[in-house]
Design a protein around this motif. Structure first.
Motif, PDB file in Angstrom:
ATOM      1  N   ALA A  29       0.826  -1.207   0.000  1.00 59.21           N
ATOM      2  CA  ALA A  29       0.000   0.000   0.000  1.00 59.21           C
ATOM      3  C   ALA A  29       0.860   1.255   0.000  1.00 59.21           C
ATOM      4  CB  ALA A  29      -0.927   0.006   1.214  1.00 59.21           C
ATOM      5  N   SER A  30       1.165   1.750  -1.183  1.00 59.20           N
ATOM      6  CA  SER A  30       1.698   3.100  -1.445  1.00 59.20           C
ATOM      7  C   SER A  30       3.142   3.343  -1.047  1.00 59.20           C
ATOM      8  CB  SER A  30       0.820   4.160  -0.781  1.00 59.20           C
ATOM      9  OG  SER A  30      -0.498   4.104  -1.285  1.00 59.20           O
ATOM     10  N   GLY A  31       3.685   2.642  -0.072  1.00 56.78           N
ATOM     11  CA  GLY A  31       5.059   2.902   0.316  1.00 56.78           C
ATOM     12  C   GLY A  31       5.494   2.078   1.504  1.00 56.78           C
ATOM     13  N   VAL A  32       6.749   2.289   1.908  1.00 53.80           N
ATOM     14  CA  VAL A  32       7.336   1.585   3.044  1.00 53.80           C
ATOM     15  C   VAL A  32       7.464   2.539   4.218  1.00 53.80           C
ATOM     16  CG1 VAL A  32       9.452   0.498   3.904  1.00 53.80           C
ATOM     17  CG2 VAL A  32       8.577  -0.093   1.632  1.00 53.80           C
ATOM     18  N   VAL A  33       7.067   2.072   5.402  1.00 50.63           N
ATOM     19  CA  VAL A  33       7.137   2.840   6.637  1.00 50.63           C
ATOM     20  C   VAL A  33       8.053   2.112   7.606  1.00 50.63           C
ATOM     21  CG1 VAL A  33       5.831   3.691   8.639  1.00 50.63           C
ATOM     22  CG2 VAL A  33       4.800   3.761   6.353  1.00 50.63           C
ATOM     23  N   VAL A  34       8.907   2.870   8.298  1.00 50.59           N
ATOM     24  CA  VAL A  34       9.689   2.318   9.403  1.00 50.59           C
ATOM     25  C   VAL A  34       9.337   3.131  10.644  1.00 50.59           C
ATOM     26  CG1 VAL A  34      11.958   1.743  10.314  1.00 50.59           C
ATOM     27  CG2 VAL A  34      11.553   1.655   7.845  1.00 50.59           C
ATOM     28  N   ARG A  35       8.982   2.420  11.722  1.00 49.76           N
ATOM     29  CA  ARG A  35       8.568   3.063  12.962  1.00 49.76           C
ATOM     30  C   ARG A  35       9.492   2.652  14.106  1.00 49.76           C
ATOM     31  NH1 ARG A  35       2.506   3.257  14.284  1.00 49.76           N
ATOM     32  NH2 ARG A  35       3.067   5.463  14.459  1.00 49.76           N
ATOM     33  N   ALA A  36       9.724   3.569  15.033  1.00 46.56           N
ATOM     34  CA  ALA A  36      10.494   3.230  16.227  1.00 46.56           C
ATOM     35  C   ALA A  36       9.741   2.170  17.021  1.00 46.56           C
ATOM     36  CB  ALA A  36      10.720   4.475  17.075  1.00 46.56           C
ATOM     37  N   PHE A  37      10.468   1.180  17.521  1.00 45.92           N
ATOM     38  CA  PHE A  37       9.853   0.129  18.321  1.00 45.92           C
ATOM     39  C   PHE A  37       9.633   0.635  19.743  1.00 45.92           C
ATOM     40  CE2 PHE A  37      10.417  -3.369  21.375  1.00 45.92           C
ATOM     41  CZ  PHE A  37       9.363  -4.191  20.995  1.00 45.92           C
ATOM     42  N   GLU A  38       8.433   0.388  20.269  1.00 45.08           N
ATOM     43  CA  GLU A  38       8.129   0.686  21.661  1.00 45.08           C
ATOM     44  C   GLU A  38       7.620  -0.587  22.321  1.00 45.08           C
ATOM     45  OE1 GLU A  38       5.568   4.075  22.115  1.00 45.08           O
ATOM     46  OE2 GLU A  38       6.895   5.414  20.988  1.00 45.08           O
ATOM     47  N   HIS A  39       8.021  -0.797  23.567  1.00 46.08           N
ATOM     48  CA  HIS A  39       7.643  -2.026  24.274  1.00 46.08           C
ATOM     49  C   HIS A  39       6.298  -1.827  24.960  1.00 46.08           C
ATOM     50  CE1 HIS A  39       7.981  -5.783  26.376  1.00 46.08           C
ATOM     51  NE2 HIS A  39       7.892  -5.195  27.553  1.00 46.08           N
ATOM     52  N   PHE A  40       5.322  -2.644  24.566  1.00 43.31           N
ATOM     53  CA  PHE A  40       3.975  -2.567  25.130  1.00 43.31           C
ATOM     54  C   PHE A  40       3.730  -3.755  26.060  1.00 43.31           C
ATOM     55  CE2 PHE A  40       3.505  -0.424  20.933  1.00 43.31           C
ATOM     56  CZ  PHE A  40       3.314   0.855  21.423  1.00 43.31           C
ATOM     57  N   LEU A  88      -5.027   1.520  20.497  1.00 41.86           N
ATOM     58  CA  LEU A  88      -4.189   1.953  21.608  1.00 41.86           C
ATOM     59  C   LEU A  88      -3.596   0.752  22.332  1.00 41.86           C
ATOM     60  CD1 LEU A  88      -6.058   4.500  21.092  1.00 41.86           C
ATOM     61  CD2 LEU A  88      -5.750   5.013  23.499  1.00 41.86           C
ATOM     62  N   ALA A  89      -2.356   0.928  22.782  1.00 36.56           N
ATOM     63  CA  ALA A  89      -1.681  -0.089  23.585  1.00 36.56           C
ATOM     64  C   ALA A  89      -0.950   0.608  24.722  1.00 36.56           C
ATOM     65  CB  ALA A  89      -0.706  -0.898  22.730  1.00 36.56           C
ATOM     66  N   LEU A  90      -0.768  -0.116  25.818  1.00 41.50           N
ATOM     67  CA  LEU A  90      -0.144   0.430  27.019  1.00 41.50           C
ATOM     68  C   LEU A  90       1.358   0.181  26.972  1.00 41.50           C
ATOM     69  CD1 LEU A  90      -0.749   1.802  29.762  1.00 41.50           C
ATOM     70  CD2 LEU A  90      -0.866  -0.493  30.754  1.00 41.50           C
ATOM     71  N   ARG A  91       2.124   1.271  26.917  1.00 42.92           N
ATOM     72  CA  ARG A  91       3.577   1.149  26.901  1.00 42.92           C
ATOM     73  C   ARG A  91       4.083   0.721  28.276  1.00 42.92           C
ATOM     74  NH1 ARG A  91       6.419   6.280  24.395  1.00 42.92           N
ATOM     75  NH2 ARG A  91       6.058   7.077  26.506  1.00 42.92           N
ATOM     76  N   ALA A  92       5.284   0.174  28.322  1.00 45.03           N
ATOM     77  CA  ALA A  92       5.822  -0.361  29.571  1.00 45.03           C
ATOM     78  C   ALA A  92       5.933   0.691  30.666  1.00 45.03           C
ATOM     79  CB  ALA A  92       7.186  -0.997  29.310  1.00 45.03           C
ATOM     80  N   ASP A  93       6.019   1.966  30.285  1.00 42.42           N
ATOM     81  CA  ASP A  93       6.111   3.020  31.300  1.00 42.42           C
ATOM     82  C   ASP A  93       4.749   3.509  31.767  1.00 42.42           C
ATOM     83  OD1 ASP A  93       5.269   4.380  29.065  1.00 42.42           O
ATOM     84  OD2 ASP A  93       6.923   5.820  29.019  1.00 42.42           O
ATOM     85  N   GLY A  94       3.666   2.826  31.340  1.00 41.72           N
ATOM     86  CA  GLY A  94       2.328   3.172  31.795  1.00 41.72           C
ATOM     87  C   GLY A  94       1.606   4.206  30.970  1.00 41.72           C
TER      88      GLY A  94
END
Length: 316
Positions: free
Chosen positions: A192-203, A264-270
């Motif tokens: 779909a239209s292009g490539v995205v790279v996102r920073a990983f966050e720990h949930f 929405l997801a809950l990150r490890a820092d709350g």
């Protein structure tokens, strides 16, 4: 368009094996809509994706007026073709092609949600075309150091996590290129239209509830919270979410689209984080979600969820 149930008209994907009924995945919703006094019409999703929008809407009566779509994902180009075909028959989509693209594709919604979602970068790409290592290195230069995830403008391949989604270290150019190349290969013609790279966050997963929840917004108002469709459980931590929804509300209002979902997801820092944004017409429901509540949402009969009043205001 009037918001009473009796005047709500929805286009559903037809069953590929029986053009007179809705696709089995959406059949219960279509029945609920009809039972509530709404009108369910059918379009040919396969014909639309094949480039024949006129054939896709052949069963839609002339002069239908404003309609919602509810069905399988549609790329932004075919969605615009659907709207154009409907307009030639005296109809139109409530969600304009411009609004659909803003909510459906990450580059359209990212600016509005930038402070609430992982840092991201993207490159336009066509199916089968893998960005070169230098281009990918430049893309991730603006991301925080560490791990990242790969997707296109709409979807990831999280079920092929190690080979086509997760990059342990974005500074590892060979690994980044390998994961992106595999992702592009597996997406094939559906990239779909292009490539995205996102920073990983720990949930993390709140106890006994879904790890990821989907909030459904109608006209900038949160109307329904469900578990993400991939969740094995349907329970959602609604009380804990209430304080998180006000900044998300501001972002949804800034986006300016009539029917939006936020995952929405809950990150490890709350901290609750927005993992994904989508157009509500093509967002899936959890298998145990209340179909009647969804129809009330679609017809603007579902009461808004309670959220904290903005600072300096008094609740009504």
């Amino acid at each position: 368009m009037a918001t009473t149930t009796a005047t709500t008209t929805v286009l559903y994907c037809r069953d590929p094996l029986n053009g007179r009924r809705a696709d089995a995945h959406f059949a219960a919703q279509a029945r609920q809509l009809r039972d509530a006094g709404g009108t369910a019409l059918l379009i040919d999703h396969d014909a639309l994706l094949a480039g024949d929008a006129e054939r896709a809407v052949a069963r839609v009566p002339e002069g239908t007026g404003a309609v919602w779509y509810r069905g399988w994902m549609i790329p932004s180009g075919p969605y615009a073709a659907l709207d154009a075909a409907l307009r030639r028959r005296g109809g139109e989509l409530v969600v304009t092609p411009e609004a659909y693209r803003r909510a459906h594709e990450l580059p359209g919604w990212y600016e509005s949600f930038a402070g609430l979602t992982p840092v991201s970068g993207w490159l336009p790409a066509v199916p089968g075309a893998v960005p070169d290592p230098e281009g990918l290195a430049a893309l991730v230069a603006g991301l925080p150091p560490g791990a990242g995830v790969v997707k296109d403008y709409v979807k990831s391949r999280k079920h092929e996590w190690d080979e086509a989604c997760y990059v342990p270290d974005l500074a590892d150019r060979a690994a980044l290129h390998r994961v992106v190349a595999r992702f592009v290969e597996l997406q094939g013609e559906f990239l779909a239209s292009g490539v995205v790279v996102r920073a990983f966050e720990h949930f993390v997963t709140p106890e006994a509830t879904a790890a990821e929840v989907r909030v459904w917004w109608r006209d900038g108002v949160p109307r329904l919270v469900t578990a993400h469709p991939d969740s094995p459980v349907k329970e959602v931590p609604e009380p804990a979410l209430e304080s998180a929804l006000e900044p998300v509300r501001a972002a949804v209002e800034a986006l300016g689209c009539p029917f939006v979902t936020t995952d929405l997801a809950l990150r490890a820092d709350g901290v609750w984080r927005v993992v994904e944004v989508g157009d509500g017409q093509v967002s899936d429901l959890h298998r145990e979600a209340d179909q009647a509540a969804f129809v009330r949402l679609l017809t603007a009969q579902e009461a808004p969820l309670r959220t904290p009043a903005p600072s300096g205001t008094t609740p009504a």
